[in-house]
Design a protein around this motif. Structure first.
Motif, mmCIF file in Angstrom:
data_model
loop_
_atom_site.group_PDB
_atom_site.id
_atom_site.type_symbol
_atom_site.label_atom_id
_atom_site.label_comp_id
_atom_site.label_asym_id
_atom_site.label_seq_id
_atom_site.Cartn_x
_atom_site.Cartn_y
_atom_site.Cartn_z
ATOM 1 N N ILE A 191 -17.946 10.608 -13.124
ATOM 2 C CA ILE A 191 -17.388 11.954 -13.096
ATOM 3 C C ILE A 191 -16.832 12.345 -14.468
ATOM 4 O O ILE A 191 -17.131 13.428 -14.995
ATOM 5 C CB ILE A 191 -16.285 12.076 -12.024
ATOM 6 C CG1 ILE A 191 -16.875 11.877 -10.620
ATOM 7 C CG2 ILE A 191 -15.595 13.437 -12.115
ATOM 8 C CD1 ILE A 191 -17.851 12.950 -10.198
ATOM 9 N N THR A 192 -15.995 11.480 -15.057
ATOM 10 C CA THR A 192 -15.417 11.825 -16.360
ATOM 11 C C THR A 192 -16.485 11.860 -17.452
ATOM 12 O O THR A 192 -16.391 12.651 -18.398
ATOM 13 C CB THR A 192 -14.299 10.842 -16.747
ATOM 14 O OG1 THR A 192 -14.778 9.495 -16.632
ATOM 15 C CG2 THR A 192 -13.084 11.035 -15.851
ATOM 16 N N ARG A 246 -25.423 13.467 -6.328
ATOM 17 C CA ARG A 246 -24.796 13.342 -5.007
ATOM 18 C C ARG A 246 -23.494 12.551 -5.150
ATOM 19 O O ARG A 246 -23.368 11.436 -4.667
ATOM 20 C CB ARG A 246 -25.739 12.640 -4.015
ATOM 21 C CG ARG A 246 -26.968 13.439 -3.639
ATOM 22 C CD ARG A 246 -26.595 14.670 -2.803
ATOM 23 N NE ARG A 246 -27.777 15.416 -2.392
ATOM 24 C CZ ARG A 246 -28.305 16.416 -3.069
ATOM 25 N NH1 ARG A 246 -27.767 16.762 -4.244
ATOM 26 N NH2 ARG A 246 -29.355 17.060 -2.638
ATOM 27 N N PRO A 247 -22.513 13.119 -5.835
ATOM 28 C CA PRO A 247 -21.281 12.369 -6.095
ATOM 29 C C PRO A 247 -20.454 12.167 -4.835
ATOM 30 O O PRO A 247 -20.445 13.011 -3.937
ATOM 31 C CB PRO A 247 -20.535 13.266 -7.095
ATOM 32 C CG PRO A 247 -21.001 14.645 -6.770
ATOM 33 C CD PRO A 247 -22.449 14.491 -6.367
ATOM 34 N N GLU A 255 -10.422 18.917 -6.190
ATOM 35 C CA GLU A 255 -10.761 19.969 -7.151
ATOM 36 C C GLU A 255 -11.866 19.541 -8.110
ATOM 37 O O GLU A 255 -12.446 20.388 -8.802
ATOM 38 C CB GLU A 255 -9.512 20.365 -7.949
ATOM 39 C CG GLU A 255 -8.394 20.980 -7.112
ATOM 40 C CD GLU A 255 -8.784 22.313 -6.490
ATOM 41 O OE1 GLU A 255 -9.831 22.869 -6.877
ATOM 42 O OE2 GLU A 255 -8.051 22.790 -5.603
ATOM 43 N N TYR A 256 -12.158 18.253 -8.156
ATOM 44 C CA TYR A 256 -13.235 17.795 -9.025
ATOM 45 C C TYR A 256 -14.615 18.154 -8.468
ATOM 46 O O TYR A 256 -15.604 18.098 -9.202
ATOM 47 C CB TYR A 256 -13.143 16.280 -9.239
ATOM 48 C CG TYR A 256 -12.177 15.880 -10.321
ATOM 49 C CD1 TYR A 256 -12.611 15.604 -11.612
ATOM 50 C CD2 TYR A 256 -10.810 15.786 -10.067
ATOM 51 C CE1 TYR A 256 -11.720 15.238 -12.610
ATOM 52 C CE2 TYR A 256 -9.907 15.420 -11.058
ATOM 53 C CZ TYR A 256 -10.364 15.155 -12.326
ATOM 54 O OH TYR A 256 -9.476 14.793 -13.315
ATOM 55 N N THR A 257 -14.684 18.518 -7.200
ATOM 56 C CA THR A 257 -15.979 18.886 -6.620
ATOM 57 C C THR A 257 -16.546 20.124 -7.304
ATOM 58 O O THR A 257 -17.703 20.139 -7.740
ATOM 59 C CB THR A 257 -15.838 19.133 -5.114
ATOM 60 O OG1 THR A 257 -15.352 17.943 -4.474
ATOM 61 C CG2 THR A 257 -17.180 19.519 -4.501
ATOM 62 N N GLY A 258 -15.724 21.174 -7.391
ATOM 63 C CA GLY A 258 -16.181 22.387 -8.063
ATOM 64 C C GLY A 258 -16.464 22.161 -9.532
ATOM 65 O O GLY A 258 -17.451 22.676 -10.073
ATOM 66 N N LEU A 259 -15.615 21.374 -10.187
ATOM 67 C CA LEU A 259 -15.826 21.098 -11.612
ATOM 68 C C LEU A 259 -17.131 20.354 -11.843
ATOM 69 O O LEU A 259 -17.884 20.679 -12.771
ATOM 70 C CB LEU A 259 -14.647 20.289 -12.158
ATOM 71 C CG LEU A 259 -14.756 19.842 -13.624
ATOM 72 C CD1 LEU A 259 -14.903 21.037 -14.554
ATOM 73 C CD2 LEU A 259 -13.538 19.001 -14.019
ATOM 74 N N SER A 260 -17.421 19.362 -11.016
ATOM 75 C CA SER A 260 -18.650 18.593 -11.207
ATOM 76 C C SER A 260 -19.886 19.458 -10.980
ATOM 77 O O SER A 260 -20.894 19.325 -11.684
ATOM 78 C CB SER A 260 -18.671 17.374 -10.272
ATOM 79 O OG SER A 260 -18.730 17.767 -8.919
#
Length: 436
Positions: A191-192, A246-247, A255-260
């Motif tokens: 992710i990062t 498919r994270p 909130e990382y869902t939208g960012l990814s």
């Protein structure tokens, strides 16, 4: 070279978009798909249907009837294969989608002033990086993303699972080291790394590199991501993209869902600009009613108008004395109730407002003993039409915010800012009347 996007407006039933056979073949699999089902493939606002309700989640970007593409209350752009559709606001003229972009700029706290408003496919995708600071801030407020990762080590600090075959291969004869595997929390993960690759991608774009330093929070968060990803290698971009298709993002880092998803859109930008050889759906969509309501809040809040957050069940009032059956008007202040409607009421009186909408506002007024009820909608002119209610009395008012018909975005911003001030003055006048 991919074709330029097809241009249309929301709620275009009176002027539907006519498709060619190839365009229809591309878009038919997307037609009628709900925002909730599209949300896994593209960016959708609002993002949390569990908060904002099934009504928005069930909305569709468009339907296809014969060779006609018919839109609803959804704006933005969506594409599949070699065909893309851009859906602007029906309250805009045909010179640019200034109203939609302006509302997004206000609601998402982004700066689109320097974005060119042409109709070519490339510049539509150039819109995406401007959303990056908004998503980055929401995600990093939850902290840097951590996840377990398996590391293979060979040292004297044995503290995992012995890797026998590798130990024999590396440490015979004995060297004092032990080969082992260990699972550890790490900041340098898929992710990062995805976010880091996106940062580097944006930094190389001359027209939007300043996005990464648009404010102190964004600069700080960008630095945190850079510091957390020491294994970054620009040659790994495709591998990182594939690892994030498919994270499995931990619920704590929601909130990382939208960012990814945004990062994937940006990194796959070049492929999308010039068409795609597969059936992938791509784009970003905004529910018109949600966007209009959130936009109104940006300039009504400073004058004391509260946003009830009806879809989030915050700030409402009980219908009965036992405090059950809560109700949530869009906005309210003292004894005023306001309802945001992304509908056209140009030339209409308050009596012409949809009967269900009127009944809802009147019921809120009755329970709150409010003197004034208002419907706020966009239109061609700044307009106020009011009538007095029978029975318990009170005033019902239809107020329209004028959407400027101009040739450039600078003039649009200047004029609509004046219209916002005029609308606020109208509402403040009612506030003064209720205090007298």
């Amino acid at each position: 070279m991919a074709s330029p996007p097809l241009m249309t407006k929301d709620n275009n039933n009176g002027n539907p978009l006519i498709l060619t056979e190839s365009q229809k073949a591309d878009l038919l699999p997307v037609a009628g798909m709900s925002l909730k089902s599209l949300g896994e493939e593209i960016l959708v606002f609002p993002q949390d249907f569990d908060v904002y309700g099934d009504e928005i989640g069930k909305g569709v970007a468009f339907n296809i009837n014969g060779d006609k593409l018919i839109t609803g209350n959804i704006m933005g752009f969506i594409g599949r294969g070699d065909t893309m559709v851009k859906i602007g606001s029906r309250f805009d003229n045909n010179k640019g989608d200034y109203f939609m972009h302006y509302m997004l700029e206000k609601v998402l706290s982004i700066n689109l002033f320097d974005l060119n408003y042409s109709t070519n496919r490339e510049e539509i995708f150039d819109f995406l990086p401007f959303l990056f600071p908004f998503f980055l801030k929401k995600a990093l407020v939850q902290g840097l993303y951590k996840e377990y990762k398996t590391f293979k080590k060979n040292d004297s600090a044995f503290r995992g699972v012995l890797d026998v075959a590798r130990h024999i291969r590396l440490n015979y004869p004995a060297t004092g080291n032990v080969a082992y595997k260990i699972r550890e929390h790490t900041l340098d993960n898929n992710i990062t790394e995805l976010i880091r690759h996106t940062i580097e991608c944006i930094a190389r774009k001359e027209f939007c590199s300043s996005i990464l330093s648009c404010d102190e929070d964004t600069k700080a968060y960008v630095s945190q991501i850079v510091g957390a990803t020491p294994s970054y290698n620009p040659k790994d971009r495709q591998k990182v993209i594939n690892a994030n298709l498919r994270p499995r993002i931990h619920p704590y880092y929601s909130e990382y869902t939208g960012l990814s998803r945004l990062c994937l859109q940006i990194l796959k930008n070049e492929e999308m600009k010039y068409g795609s050889d597969n059936d992938e759906i791509h784009g970003i969509l905004f529910d018109g009613a949600w966007l209009w309501e959130e936009y109104l809040d940006t300039f009504l809040a400073p004058v004391g108008i509260k946003h009830a957050k009806n879809r989030e069940h915050k700030g409402g009032f009980p219908l009965f004395k036992n405090r059950r059956a809560w109700r949530y008007p869009d906005f309210y202040a003292d004894d005023i109730v306001l309802d945001a409607k992304y509908k056209s009421y140009d030339g209409n009186d308050i009596e012409d407002v949809n009967r269900e909408d009127l009944a809802q506002i009147i019921s809120y007024m009755y329970v709150q003993q409010a003197h004034t009820g208002m419907v706020l909608s966009p239109g061609k002119f700044v307009c106020e039409r009011a009538s007095e209610l029978r029975g318990h009395g009170g005033i019902m008012s239809l107020i329209t915010l004028a959407v400027p018909d101009v040739d450039n975005y600078g003039s649009f911003v200047s004029q609509i800012s004046q219209h916002e001030a005029t609308l606020c003055q109208m509402i403040e006048r009612y506030l003064v009347l209720t205090l007298d």
